[in-house]
Scaffold this active site. Structure first.
Site, mmCIF file in Angstrom:
data_model
loop_
_atom_site.group_PDB
_atom_site.id
_atom_site.type_symbol
_atom_site.label_atom_id
_atom_site.label_comp_id
_atom_site.label_asym_id
_atom_site.label_seq_id
_atom_site.Cartn_x
_atom_site.Cartn_y
_atom_site.Cartn_z
ATOM 1 N N CYS A 1 -40.296 -24.837 -85.205
ATOM 2 C CA CYS A 1 -39.878 -25.335 -86.514
ATOM 3 C C CYS A 1 -40.492 -26.699 -86.797
ATOM 4 O O CYS A 1 -40.542 -27.567 -85.923
ATOM 5 C CB CYS A 1 -38.358 -25.422 -86.583
ATOM 6 S SG CYS A 1 -37.539 -23.819 -86.628
ATOM 7 N N ALA B 1 -39.676 -20.239 -87.132
ATOM 8 C CA ALA B 1 -38.604 -19.351 -87.579
ATOM 9 C C ALA B 1 -38.552 -19.378 -89.103
ATOM 10 O O ALA B 1 -38.262 -20.410 -89.707
ATOM 11 C CB ALA B 1 -37.269 -19.801 -86.991
ATOM 12 N N GLN C 1 -42.390 -15.133 -87.497
ATOM 13 C CA GLN C 1 -41.100 -14.927 -86.854
ATOM 14 C C GLN C 1 -40.029 -14.843 -87.936
ATOM 15 O O GLN C 1 -39.765 -15.816 -88.648
ATOM 16 C CB GLN C 1 -40.779 -16.073 -85.890
ATOM 17 C CG GLN C 1 -39.516 -15.827 -85.074
ATOM 18 C CD GLN C 1 -39.214 -16.965 -84.126
ATOM 19 O OE1 GLN C 1 -38.632 -17.971 -84.529
ATOM 20 N NE2 GLN C 1 -39.598 -16.821 -82.858
ATOM 21 N N TYR D 1 -29.277 -17.834 -82.284
ATOM 22 C CA TYR D 1 -29.248 -17.533 -83.702
ATOM 23 C C TYR D 1 -28.600 -16.167 -83.933
ATOM 24 O O TYR D 1 -28.110 -15.543 -82.996
ATOM 25 C CB TYR D 1 -30.651 -17.665 -84.292
ATOM 26 C CG TYR D 1 -31.169 -19.090 -84.136
ATOM 27 C CD1 TYR D 1 -30.450 -20.161 -84.666
ATOM 28 C CD2 TYR D 1 -32.322 -19.375 -83.424
ATOM 29 C CE1 TYR D 1 -30.882 -21.471 -84.504
ATOM 30 C CE2 TYR D 1 -32.758 -20.684 -83.251
ATOM 31 C CZ TYR D 1 -32.032 -21.726 -83.787
ATOM 32 O OH TYR D 1 -32.444 -23.021 -83.621
ATOM 33 N N ARG E 1 -38.223 -11.504 -79.976
ATOM 34 C CA ARG E 1 -37.976 -12.667 -79.119
ATOM 35 C C ARG E 1 -36.533 -12.635 -78.642
ATOM 36 O O ARG E 1 -35.606 -12.479 -79.431
ATOM 37 C CB ARG E 1 -38.248 -13.976 -79.844
ATOM 38 C CG ARG E 1 -37.956 -15.191 -78.961
ATOM 39 C CD ARG E 1 -38.619 -16.463 -79.400
ATOM 40 N NE ARG E 1 -39.481 -16.985 -78.351
ATOM 41 C CZ ARG E 1 -39.858 -18.254 -78.255
ATOM 42 N NH1 ARG E 1 -39.470 -19.136 -79.162
ATOM 43 N NH2 ARG E 1 -40.647 -18.650 -77.274
ATOM 44 N N LEU F 1 -42.663 -24.487 -70.622
ATOM 45 C CA LEU F 1 -43.334 -25.480 -69.782
ATOM 46 C C LEU F 1 -44.587 -24.929 -69.109
ATOM 47 O O LEU F 1 -44.838 -25.165 -67.929
ATOM 48 C CB LEU F 1 -42.363 -26.052 -68.743
ATOM 49 C CG LEU F 1 -41.316 -27.027 -69.291
ATOM 50 C CD1 LEU F 1 -40.457 -27.572 -68.166
ATOM 51 C CD2 LEU F 1 -41.969 -28.191 -70.047
ATOM 52 N N GLY G 1 -45.891 -23.811 -76.536
ATOM 53 C CA GLY G 1 -45.201 -24.516 -77.594
ATOM 54 C C GLY G 1 -45.645 -25.961 -77.665
ATOM 55 O O GLY G 1 -46.677 -26.302 -78.240
ATOM 56 N N ARG G 2 -44.873 -26.829 -77.009
ATOM 57 C CA ARG G 2 -45.134 -28.262 -77.118
ATOM 58 C C ARG G 2 -46.521 -28.668 -76.609
ATOM 59 O O ARG G 2 -47.092 -29.649 -77.088
ATOM 60 C CB ARG G 2 -44.040 -29.037 -76.378
ATOM 61 C CG ARG G 2 -42.759 -29.156 -77.197
ATOM 62 C CD ARG G 2 -41.605 -29.698 -76.403
ATOM 63 N NE ARG G 2 -41.065 -28.694 -75.500
ATOM 64 C CZ ARG G 2 -39.958 -28.862 -74.786
ATOM 65 N NH1 ARG G 2 -39.285 -30.007 -74.859
ATOM 66 N NH2 ARG G 2 -39.514 -27.908 -73.995
#
Length: 365
Positions: A25, A62, A104, A188, A236, A313, A335-336
């Site tokens: 997001c 999302a 997504q 969610y 997911r 990670l 991701g990050r």
């Protein structure tokens, strides 16, 4: 060639490599007015950079199937044609770089109506506050003591949400997306129905395993019915609520449930499970470290025979290569690390001897 740079085919769609971008997001859409939930220049630049960086598949953040399904007022949505038109600019560019665009599809349920993560740590926006609304869920069980008590969805309302997912999938296809991922993780709405921790219903949508997965399967059926047979659907999941692992006696969703559920999803035409964990229990801890979620993906792949993508990670090229080459997952979702380095795939190719498409503008680099 390095394994993570080998193409991967699902149905008729071939992704050029196994380095994929997880949905993250951005909390950067307009919260109200004609541009509510519409992707803007930030979203274009954010996603386009990872495409020119060589990422094989990019999944948008999302993206809410209805206004009340947003996590925050600043989330993207795909419930109207203005949003569809804006997404076309993004999907067109991703495809021009050889990247597969995925979306997504999401509904936040009881975790809706929150602030951006950098504002009061994503605190709840109360229904009587600006941009706030009353969240919904399977039961009148708030996420934590600081959260609004959600309204329990009626059977009729559940049916309407299922239709929202179908309508959103149809719009996503029109917007140019080639992969539809159903968001059933991180506490969610779909996850809330799956887990006995948050689903206290006594009707056909609660109770035993079959009752708790009913809503998820109805969403899958509705999306698969409108999504082309030659294009893949992902799901997911949070493979565990991290209760059993912590010796917590409270009942939650487990890895065993995820393996069992994967077989149900396969039977309904889901092509790959994107395996994450957690997000549904506010007061539990997660033992975080490199590869900490990979064993859950590995179990689904080994025991259910379902293709999986591993997340969590994953930061080093050799680490990603090991996960895929060893057969623990079919792809990795970063991701990050892709926030820190949009050109991670290109740098990984240099380290491992792989190849990614290079924009003609970069041939001098």
């Amino acid at each position: 060639m390095s394994t993570i740079f080998e193409p991967y085919t699902l149905r008729s769609l071939t992704v050029p490599n196994r380095i994929w971008m997880a949905a993250m997001c951005q909390y950067s859409a307009a919260p109200d007015g004609a541009q509510t939930g519409v992707p803007n220049d930030w979203h274009f630049a954010h996603l386009a950079a990872r495409a020119t960086g060589g990422t094989g598949l990019i999944i948008t953040e999302a993206t809410a199937v209805s206004p009340e399904g947003r996590i925050s007022p600043y989330d993207l949505g795909i419930w109207n044609e203005t949003q569809v038109e804006a997404f076309r600019r993004i999907t067109g560019f991703l495809k021009s770089q050889g990247t597969v665009p995925g979306i997504q599809l999401a509904h936040a349920g009881r975790k809706a109506s929150t602030e951006r993560t950098w504002v009061d740590r994503g605190a709840q926006i109360m229904p009587d506050e600006r941009y706030g609304w009353t969240p919904v869920g399977p039961s009148v069980v708030p996420f934590d003591e600081n959260s609004t008590v959600p309204e329990e969805l009626t059977v009729e309302q559940i049916g309407a949400v299922v239709q929202d997912f179908a309508d959103a999938a149809r719009r996503a296809l029109d917007a140019g997306f080639q992969v539809a991922e159903i968001h059933g993780a991180h506490g969610y709405l779909i996850h809330q129905f799956l887990s006995p921790f948050s689903n206290r219903r006594t009707d056909a949508y609660g109770g035993d395993f079959q009752g708790r997965i009913r809503f998820a399967l109805e969403v899958v059926d509705a999306v698969r019915a409108v999504w082309p047979q030659d294009l893949p659907v992902f799901f997911r999941i949070s493979a565990t609520d991290w209760l059993r692992e912590n010796g917590d006696e409270r009942e939650g969703w487990t890895a065993d449930d995820s393996v069992r559920f994967a077989k149900e999803l396969q039977a309904r035409g889901v092509d790959l499970m994107d395996v994450s964990t957690g997000g549904n229990v506010a007061d539990t801890s997660i033992a975080v470290g490199p590869d900490y979620q990979v064993p859950y993906a590995q179990r689904v792949r080994a025991e259910a025979g379902m293709p999986v993508a591993a997340v969590g990670l994953i930061t080093e090229p050799e680490q990603a290569e090991s996960i895929v080459a060893s057969g623990r997952a079919d792809a990795v979702l970063l991701g990050r690390e892709l926030l820190r380095d949009p050109y991670w795939a290109r740098h990984a190719a240099q380290a491992l001897g792989g190849q990614v498409p290079t924009p003609v503008q970069y041939h001098r680099a």
